[in-house]
Design a protein around this motif. Structure first.
Motif, PDB file in Angstrom:
ATOM      1  N   LYS A 159      50.116  50.513  36.382  1.00  0.00           N
ATOM      2  CA  LYS A 159      49.230  49.672  37.180  1.00  0.00           C
ATOM      3  C   LYS A 159      47.769  49.866  36.783  1.00  0.00           C
ATOM      4  CE  LYS A 159      47.991  48.832  42.014  1.00  0.00           C
ATOM      5  NZ  LYS A 159      48.348  49.131  43.398  1.00  0.00           N
ATOM      6  N   LYS A 160      47.363  51.102  36.604  1.00  0.00           N
ATOM      7  CA  LYS A 160      45.970  51.399  36.267  1.00  0.00           C
ATOM      8  C   LYS A 160      45.599  50.814  34.904  1.00  0.00           C
ATOM      9  CE  LYS A 160      43.892  55.291  37.555  1.00  0.00           C
ATOM     10  NZ  LYS A 160      43.551  56.726  37.618  1.00  0.00           N
ATOM     11  N   GLN A 161      46.505  50.897  33.946  1.00  0.00           N
ATOM     12  CA  GLN A 161      46.251  50.356  32.618  1.00  0.00           C
ATOM     13  C   GLN A 161      46.125  48.838  32.650  1.00  0.00           C
ATOM     14  OE1 GLN A 161      49.716  52.212  30.795  1.00  0.00           O
ATOM     15  NE2 GLN A 161      48.344  53.180  29.310  1.00  0.00           N
ATOM     16  N   ILE A 162      46.993  48.195  33.405  1.00  0.00           N
ATOM     17  CA  ILE A 162      46.950  46.730  33.479  1.00  0.00           C
ATOM     18  C   ILE A 162      45.677  46.267  34.176  1.00  0.00           C
ATOM     19  CG2 ILE A 162      48.071  44.696  34.485  1.00  0.00           C
ATOM     20  CD1 ILE A 162      50.755  46.090  33.954  1.00  0.00           C
ATOM     21  N   ARG A 163      45.314  46.934  35.272  1.00  0.00           N
ATOM     22  CA  ARG A 163      44.104  46.550  35.989  1.00  0.00           C
ATOM     23  C   ARG A 163      42.851  46.799  35.151  1.00  0.00           C
ATOM     24  NH1 ARG A 163      42.412  48.090  41.039  1.00  0.00           N
ATOM     25  NH2 ARG A 163      41.160  46.248  40.763  1.00  0.00           N
ATOM     26  N   GLY A 164      42.897  47.737  34.214  1.00  0.00           N
ATOM     27  CA  GLY A 164      41.762  48.027  33.348  1.00  0.00           C
ATOM     28  C   GLY A 164      41.685  47.114  32.141  1.00  0.00           C
ATOM     29  N   SER A 165      42.666  46.269  31.980  1.00  0.00           N
ATOM     30  CA  SER A 165      42.726  45.385  30.818  1.00  0.00           C
ATOM     31  C   SER A 165      41.681  44.284  30.894  1.00  0.00           C
ATOM     32  CB  SER A 165      44.121  44.753  30.741  1.00  0.00           C
ATOM     33  OG  SER A 165      44.152  43.757  29.763  1.00  0.00           O
ATOM     34  N   ALA A 166      41.170  43.907  29.741  1.00  0.00           N
ATOM     35  CA  ALA A 166      40.217  42.803  29.654  1.00  0.00           C
ATOM     36  C   ALA A 166      40.922  41.445  29.691  1.00  0.00           C
ATOM     37  CB  ALA A 166      39.400  42.925  28.372  1.00  0.00           C
ATOM     38  N   LEU A 167      42.251  41.449  29.720  1.00  0.00           N
ATOM     39  CA  LEU A 167      43.013  40.202  29.755  1.00  0.00           C
ATOM     40  C   LEU A 167      42.965  39.514  31.111  1.00  0.00           C
ATOM     41  CD1 LEU A 167      46.208  41.360  27.845  1.00  0.00           C
ATOM     42  CD2 LEU A 167      44.329  39.980  26.974  1.00  0.00           C
ATOM     43  N   PHE A 168      42.589  40.261  32.150  1.00  0.00           N
ATOM     44  CA  PHE A 168      42.571  39.725  33.501  1.00  0.00           C
ATOM     45  C   PHE A 168      41.155  39.735  34.053  1.00  0.00           C
ATOM     46  CE2 PHE A 168      46.784  41.675  32.956  1.00  0.00           C
ATOM     47  CZ  PHE A 168      47.586  40.569  33.175  1.00  0.00           C
ATOM     48  N   GLU A 195      55.618  40.505  32.848  1.00  0.00           N
ATOM     49  CA  GLU A 195      56.078  40.799  34.199  1.00  0.00           C
ATOM     50  C   GLU A 195      54.915  40.782  35.187  1.00  0.00           C
ATOM     51  OE1 GLU A 195      59.899  43.736  33.459  1.00  0.00           O
ATOM     52  OE2 GLU A 195      57.885  44.605  33.482  1.00  0.00           O
ATOM     53  N   ALA A 196      53.809  41.373  34.796  1.00  0.00           N
ATOM     54  CA  ALA A 196      52.634  41.407  35.672  1.00  0.00           C
ATOM     55  C   ALA A 196      52.142  39.988  35.956  1.00  0.00           C
ATOM     56  CB  ALA A 196      51.526  42.248  35.049  1.00  0.00           C
ATOM     57  N   LYS A 197      52.081  39.158  34.925  1.00  0.00           N
ATOM     58  CA  LYS A 197      51.642  37.766  35.117  1.00  0.00           C
ATOM     59  C   LYS A 197      52.621  37.010  36.007  1.00  0.00           C
ATOM     60  CE  LYS A 197      49.226  37.490  30.710  1.00  0.00           C
ATOM     61  NZ  LYS A 197      49.227  36.920  29.359  1.00  0.00           N
ATOM     62  N   HIS A 198      53.918  37.258  35.819  1.00  0.00           N
ATOM     63  CA  HIS A 198      54.938  36.591  36.628  1.00  0.00           C
ATOM     64  C   HIS A 198      54.815  36.990  38.101  1.00  0.00           C
ATOM     65  CE1 HIS A 198      58.708  34.648  37.583  1.00  0.00           C
ATOM     66  NE2 HIS A 198      59.124  35.774  38.138  1.00  0.00           N
ATOM     67  N   LEU A 199      54.669  38.280  38.374  1.00  0.00           N
ATOM     68  CA  LEU A 199      54.510  38.744  39.747  1.00  0.00           C
ATOM     69  C   LEU A 199      53.258  38.153  40.393  1.00  0.00           C
ATOM     70  CD1 LEU A 199      55.553  42.476  39.329  1.00  0.00           C
ATOM     71  CD2 LEU A 199      56.791  40.704  40.579  1.00  0.00           C
ATOM     72  N   MET A 200      52.201  38.047  39.612  1.00  0.00           N
ATOM     73  CA  MET A 200      50.958  37.473  40.115  1.00  0.00           C
ATOM     74  C   MET A 200      51.165  35.993  40.466  1.00  0.00           C
ATOM     75  SD  MET A 200      47.143  37.572  38.422  1.00  0.00           S
ATOM     76  CE  MET A 200      47.763  37.086  36.842  1.00  0.00           C
ATOM     77  N   GLU A 201      51.847  35.264  39.605  1.00  0.00           N
ATOM     78  CA  GLU A 201      52.121  33.849  39.861  1.00  0.00           C
ATOM     79  C   GLU A 201      52.995  33.664  41.101  1.00  0.00           C
ATOM     80  OE1 GLU A 201      50.934  31.024  38.468  1.00  0.00           O
ATOM     81  OE2 GLU A 201      49.578  32.358  37.380  1.00  0.00           O
TER      82      GLU A 201
END
Length: 68
Positions: A23-32, A54-60
């Motif tokens: 979670k921390k790595q994804i939230r730190g990404s510049a992709l979002f 998966e993260a994008k799918h859950l967000m959608e």
């Protein structure tokens, strides 16, 4: 097995598996963006690991959920 064959087998094995991130790595990404990161904070679990898809799918799913 030669070095060439070893590299080819690693590519085949690695190509089927997507990288998973915490979670921390994804939230730190510049992709979002900031708003997307706020949603990810809600939908991702601390101890889980997710691919970017998966993260994008859950967000959608969360953003398109019916309001009751």
């Amino acid at each position: 097995m030669s070095a060439k064959e070893l590299k080819a087998s690693e590519r085949v094995r690695g190509s089927g598996e997507a990288d998973a991130f915490g979670k921390k790595q994804i939230r730190g990404s510049a992709l979002f963006g900031p708003k997307e990161k706020d949603v990810l904070e809600v939908v991702l679990q601390e101890d889980g690991s997710y691919t970017l898809e998966e993260a994008k799918h859950l967000m959608e799913l969360y953003l398109n959920k019916e309001v009751i």
